[in-house]
Design an enzyme around this catalytic site. Structure first.
Site, short mmCIF file in Angstrom:
data_model
loop_
_atom_site.label_atom_id
_atom_site.label_comp_id
_atom_site.label_asym_id
_atom_site.label_seq_id
_atom_site.Cartn_x
_atom_site.Cartn_y
_atom_site.Cartn_z
N GLU A 7 0.65 -1.02 -0.10
CA GLU A 7 -0.15 -0.12 0.06
C GLU A 7 0.95 1.32 0.14
O GLU A 7 0.47 2.25 -0.67
CB GLU A 7 -0.97 0.10 1.29
CG GLU A 7 -2.42 -0.97 0.84
CD GLU A 7 -1.88 -2.51 1.34
OE1 GLU A 7 -0.92 -2.56 1.79
OE2 GLU A 7 -2.81 -3.26 1.04
N HIS A 32 -11.49 -4.56 8.57
CA HIS A 32 -12.08 -4.24 7.27
C HIS A 32 -13.19 -3.36 7.29
O HIS A 32 -14.10 -3.17 6.29
CB HIS A 32 -12.31 -5.66 6.63
CG HIS A 32 -11.22 -6.42 6.16
ND1 HIS A 32 -10.41 -7.07 7.03
CD2 HIS A 32 -10.72 -6.82 4.78
CE1 HIS A 32 -9.48 -7.69 6.26
NE2 HIS A 32 -9.80 -7.50 5.02
#
Lengths: 331, 440
Positions: free
Chosen positions: A62, A131
């Site tokens: 990321e 999440h």
């Protein structure tokens, strides 16, 4: 102007496709956005349409994906980076805050960082504590960054197109449970919404309800219930972008209704509502007939259990209750 | 910790350098220019250190004294269109790329004529016109950006390449692994150049990296490397030129490990408790400027007189840079929000909000707000805590003493009832060593 009914994910997909057709410097990077066509299928068909040069599957890295976007933007491209969830964006916080947001300022405008960082978030899919979060408030804090949080298909398309054309770095927050929601979307290829303009979803004189992302819809449902069951007419406002924030429209509404409720899915401490409540009391104190009410997600990492998860997320009942708190005793 | 013998094998040039690069001298003009640039960087850095001691420059100051051949050897073979991106030790990199030393010095002074108008400081020098894409304060933070620059060159179909310079410490960051993999996967035209000065801040390489031959550290991820003598400007040139050629023609990344040494501390606030004087002295015998000047004189490429002339000219240039920086105005307070956002046309909206006054106003209205005398007074009151320069408070009577004005005996203190800084937190550690006594 004609319009087509489509889902949020289709509207975002159209925005990406149209902007890539319009501007050769726009390209996409992200995990599983190409061959896999996106974890939430927002990028469906785009690799077939534009090829691997412009739709780039990345490794799970990321910070480097965002950083490569920063570098490409500094060199004149317009990258649109997809991070699979807002929780994963935490791995890129260094590039987002120390680099993307800081670079234009710390190098005195010698270089721009015109990039978009898309990320879906929010609870409701039983994805548990890594999440399912809502980090709008954290991103809202960063000077140098713009923050969009669309709640409808039309806004999703119009704001994403605007974000791609903007010369500033933009955090573009999407809500996972809204991807399948349908709405009318203008066919105009230049359907580009200005950042910093609220949408007034419903007009009313009794209380102002501000909601973002999925909570914009919960605010509307709550307003219907308030009208039907309590005879209270709520004005419902969706800010659509948090930076810039169209504070004027919100203040104008509060000066009319004298009461405000702010609804978000994120955590209460230092949240979007906390910030907005401070701004409202600073700038419209004399107009308030009741304390500003906040409705937020529960102050816990998101639990997995369906019942626990749903109890941790605000629903129309919470908003109705807060609106009644703000209006009870007032006449 | 490794024993003495192991350590010397890791740390001394004799034990590790096997390359035969650098045999042939460049032509005399080129050679003289290489020397001139190295001397300029050396003198600039020495002067920057002096100005820091005089509190003209604030913050942290990381000097590259000893690493000049690594810098100049690299930049001297780059094309104007190539991107260079570096670390927080990059005054010399900008100067070698052609940035006027006066503007670099003005940035250290935090002034209007600085490379970033006083927004960036020593750690964030930038010169877009010369494609010096920045110094960065986060270790390893520049690696992903380098990948993006190189990606843009490929995307646009130019043959520009990117040189990404970073220290040995950065090879331990996640960004190193991530970016090396991405660059290899996407065949990006980057030369990753490790300026291995054997210490990540104060931690010796054998105590911070399991693999101490950094030229091999990226191989498993698909990027081959070469170790070169970073004290030999000719060897550096040759080596980097070859790697640039690979990037430019073959469009793939490689790594160069320049084996070098910094003669000063990590920053000006470094008491250097982690290394022996003897080690520094050994490396000083491999001073890149001394080695190269001697070589040029021996080869008849330059005379002692010419060398003295070069040094004199540079002395004057550096003195002029200080005078220029000193004469440059402080940035006006109403420029605080400049370039925070690109603001097109009549765009309204809350981009930034300023709550330093009783009436919060939007950042883009800073100038308008500052016309109000009460707002201006408050801004001036805040600014007065900084005195004339960030490190010159205390004696002026304007605003209270700050951490930086701590007495000399506080410098380097580690135990005053404050918690220990978190491991690896350079900023916390250094802030404890601030103050005039903490400066070398």
């Amino acid at each position: 102007m004609s319009a087509t009914t489509m889902r949020m994910r289709e509207a975002l997909n159209e925005a990406l496709r149209e902007e890539m057709e319009r501007d050769e410097s726009v390209f996409l990077m992200g995990e599983d956005i190409g061959v896999f066509e996106g974890a939430f299928k927002v990028t469906q068909g785009l690799m077939k349409r534009f090829g691997e040069r412009r739709v780039r599957d990345t490794p799970i890295s990321e910070n480097t994906i965002v950083g490569a976007g920063v570098g490409a933007a500094m060199a004149g491209l317009r990258p649109v980076v997809e991070l699979m969830t807002v929780n994963f964006s935490l791995l890129a916080f260094d590039q987002i805050i120390n680099h993307a947001a800081a670079i234009p300022y710390m190098f005195n405008g010698q270089v721009r960082v015109p990039m978009v960082i898309r990320m879906p978030g929010g609870g409701g899919h039983q994805l548990g504590p890594t999440h399912s979060h809502s980090f709008e408030a954290m991103y809202l804090q960063i000077p140098g960054m713009l923050v969009a949080c669309p709640s409808t298909a039309a806004d999703g398309k119009g704001l994403l197109k605007a974000a791609i054309r903007d010369d500033n770095p933009v955090i573009f927050v999407e809500h996972e449970t809204l991807y399948g929601m349908r709405g009318e979307v203008p066919d105009d290829p230049d359907h580009v919404l200005d950042f910093g303009r609220c949408a007034v979803r419903r007009e009313g004189d009794d209380v102002t309800i501000v909601g973002i992302l999925k909570m914009a819809h919960e605010a509307e449902r709550a307003a219907e219930a308030l009208a039907e069951e309590h005879g209270i007419e709520a004005e419902v406002i969706d800010p659509r972008t948090l930076r810039p924030l169209d504070l004027d429209t919100i203040l104008e509404s509060v000066r009319k209704t004298n009461r405000a409720v702010i609804v978000e899915e994120g955590w209460p401490h230092g949240g979007v509502g906390a910030n907005l409540a401070a701004l409202i009391q600073e700038q419209a104190f004399d107009h308030l007939d009741a304390p500003v009410q906040r409705v937020t997600g529960a102050d816990v990492p998101m639990p997995y259990s369906k019942r626990l998860e749903q109890s941790a997320i605000p629903h129309p009942e919470h908003v109705v209750s807060a609106a009644l708190n703000a209006t009870v005793g007032a006449s | 910790m490794a024993d003495k013998d192991d350590t010397s094998e890791v740390r001394t040039p004799a034990g590790v350098l096997t390359s035969s690069r650098g045999q042939a001298l460049p032509d005399p003009d080129t050679s003289r220019e290489l020397l001139r640039q190295m001397v300029l960087i050396r003198r600039f850095e020495e002067e920057a250190g002096r100005q820091y001691q005089r509190a003209k420059a604030g913050g942290f100051l990381h000097l590259a004294i000893g690493e000049e051949a690594t810098i100049v050897g690299t930049t001297s073979v780059m094309e104007p269109g190539d991107y260079l991106i570096g670390t927080y030790r990059t005054h010399g990199h900008a100067i070698a790329r052609g940035t006027d030393p006066r503007n670099v010095m003005a940035e250290l002074f935090g002034r209007e004529d600085g490379t970033a108008r006083g927004r960036g400081g020593s750690m964030h020098i930038f010169d877009g016109d010369r494609r010096f894409m920045g110094g960065y304060g986060i270790v390893g933070g520049n690696l992903p950006i380098a990948a993006g620059l190189a990606l843009a060159s490929d995307y646009k179909g130019t043959d520009d390449v990117t040189v990404c310079m970073f220290g040995d410490g950065a090879t331990n960051t996640g960004n190193f692994g991530e970016t090396i993999n991405l660059a290899a996967l996407w065949d990006l035209p980057v030369v990753f150049l490790v300026e291995n000065n054997l210490y990540g801040m104060g931690t010796a390489i054998e105590r911070h990296s399991a693999v101490t031959d950094l030229s091999h550290k990226a191989e498993g991820l698909g990027v081959p490397g070469e170790r070169v003598d970073g004290q030999d400007v000719v060897a550096m040139r040759e080596c980097v030129a070859d790697h640039l050629e690979i990037a430019r023609r073959e469009r793939r990344p490689t790594l160069v490990e320049a084996f070098t040494y910094r003669y000063r501390g990590h920053s000006a606030a470094d008491p250097e408790v982690y290394r022996d004087k003897q080690e520094v002295e050994e490396w000083q015998r491999r001073d890149p400027i001394e080695i190269f000047s001697r070589r040029l004189i021996d080869a008849g490429a330059i005379s002692e007189d010419e060398l003295a002339g070069i040094r004199e000219g540079i002395d004057a240039q550096v003195v002029a840079a200080v005078e220029f920086a000193d004469a440059s105005p402080e940035p006006p307070l109403d420029s605080l929000y400049d370039n925070l956002y690109v603001m097109p046309g009549e765009q309204e909206g809350w981009y930034a909000v300023d709550e330093r006054t009783p009436d919060p106003f939007r950042g883009e209205r800073e100038r308008e707000a500052a016309a109000d005398s009460r707002v201006r007074e408050l801004h001036e009151a805040g600014a007065s805590y900084g005195g004339q320069s960030p490190r010159s408070g205390g004696g002026s009577g304007e605003g209270p003493a700050t951490e930086r004005d701590a007495p000399a005996d506080r410098a380097g203190a580690r135990d005053e009832g404050e918690p220990d800084p978190p491991a690896g937190d350079e900023q916390v550690e250094e802030s404890r060593q601030q103050g005039p006594g903490g400066i070398e």
